[in-house]
Design an enzyme around this catalytic site. Structure first.
Site, PDB file in Angstrom:
ATOM      1  N   TYR A 156       0.825  -1.208   0.000  1.00 24.58           N
ATOM      2  CA  TYR A 156       0.000   0.000   0.000  1.00 24.58           C
ATOM      3  C   TYR A 156       0.864   1.266   0.000  1.00 24.58           C
ATOM      4  O   TYR A 156       0.692   2.158  -0.842  1.00 24.58           O
ATOM      5  CB  TYR A 156      -0.917  -0.015   1.220  1.00 24.58           C
ATOM      6  CG  TYR A 156      -1.847   1.174   1.304  1.00 24.58           C
ATOM      7  CD1 TYR A 156      -2.963   1.260   0.477  1.00 24.58           C
ATOM      8  CD2 TYR A 156      -1.617   2.202   2.219  1.00 24.58           C
ATOM      9  CE1 TYR A 156      -3.824   2.344   0.554  1.00 24.58           C
ATOM     10  CE2 TYR A 156      -2.477   3.284   2.299  1.00 24.58           C
ATOM     11  CZ  TYR A 156      -3.578   3.350   1.468  1.00 24.58           C
ATOM     12  OH  TYR A 156      -4.422   4.431   1.540  1.00 24.58           O
ATOM     13  N   LYS A 160       1.369   4.136  -3.040  1.00 24.91           N
ATOM     14  CA  LYS A 160       1.016   5.545  -2.866  1.00 24.91           C
ATOM     15  C   LYS A 160       2.233   6.458  -3.072  1.00 24.91           C
ATOM     16  O   LYS A 160       2.089   7.571  -3.592  1.00 24.91           O
ATOM     17  CB  LYS A 160       0.405   5.758  -1.484  1.00 24.91           C
ATOM     18  CG  LYS A 160      -0.934   5.051  -1.279  1.00 24.91           C
ATOM     19  CD  LYS A 160      -1.985   5.527  -2.269  1.00 24.91           C
ATOM     20  CE  LYS A 160      -3.366   4.987  -1.920  1.00 24.91           C
ATOM     21  NZ  LYS A 160      -4.411   5.487  -2.841  1.00 24.91           N
TER      22      LYS A 160
END
Length: 269
Positions: A156, A160
């Protein structure tokens, strides 16, 4: 010479069925836009569109943004309905919270497919309309996890962080055509998902670590995105804005010391 009739601006929001994405869609509607909401959760998207009850201004498009063919079809659908795109918000995202040793390649690819590939595919599909018009705005929704590493976020957080750099790549190139590209990095936000996955202990840790002492709201995220898409941000391009109550700025500052400093300031007020 006849006057050209006023044409409402058009915004496309991915992951628009709930939470931050739906709040962003509502911001655009409140500011006179026509809105296309894209989401791969058919039932939730259909319910959201029905709840908005603005059939002339809202279009729901079932789309998995990690699938190139579906994105191309969605772009065609939006063009057929509204004829143009003035703003694109790449909000769709997924998360896998596992330790590095437990994160499979399938987990990794699932997260990258939506969070990074999805933003790339959607920007490739929807930005030509803006380039042709010589104006427009793209806002990507990253995360504070793209600015500072933390446990259980190898896929994750990396997705990002890559999204933040992808934003800058697009800003440099599309800026030449008058299209601005920026990114927000939300901190903890009061969403239904956060309520499900953040335990009382985790919530307490976050509140202690955030100088403003609370979670953000979906409306606050939408306000930041809306500003970046508006004419008020006409010279802002290639920037990442942490919408996090000061979480990133606080770094590793100890909450106890910050509270002590706040008490001292109050005593001198």
């Amino acid at each position: 010479m006849t006057d050209t009739p006023f044409l409402p601006r058009v915004a496309v929001v991915t992951g628009g069925a709930r939470g931050i994405g739906l709040a962003i869609g509502q911001w655009f509607l409140a500011h006179g836009y026509q809105v296309a909401l894209l989401d791969n959760d058919h039932a939730t998207l259909d319910a959201a569109v029905a709840e908005l009850a603005l059939p002339d201004r809202v279009l729901g498009v079932h789309c998995d943004v990690s699938d190139e063919a579906q994105v191309a079809a969605a772009a065609k659908t939006v063009a057929g309905r509204f004829g143009r795109v003035d703003a694109l918000v790449n909000n769709a995202g997924v998360a896998v919270f596992k330790r590095i040793a437990d994160t499979s390649f399938a987990d990794w690819r699932s997260v990258m497919g939506t969070n990074l590939d999805g933003a790339f595919l959607c920007t490739q599909a929807f930005s030509p309309s803006m380039v042709e018009a010589g104006r427009g705005a793209v806002v990507n929704v990253a995360s504070i996890s793209g600015l500072r590493a933390s446990t259980l976020r190898v896929a994750y957080g990396t997705s990002k962080a890559a999204l933040i750099h992808l934003t800058k790549q697009y800003a440099v190139e599309l800026g030449n055509a008058g299209v601005r590209v920026n990114v927000i990095a939300p901190g903890p936000v009061e969403t239904e998902m956060a309520k499900l996955v953040h335990s009382v202990a985790i919530r307490s840790d976050y509140v202690d670590a955030i100088p403003l002492g609370r979670y953000g709201s979906v409306e606050e995220m939408a306000n930041a995105v809306g500003f970046l898409c508006s004419d008020a941000a006409s010279f802002i391009n290639g920037q990442v804005i942490a919408v996090d109550g000061g979480f990133d700025a606080a770094g590793v500052g100890l909450p106890t010391l910050r509270r002590g400093a706040a008490t001292a300031q109050a005593d001198h007020a």
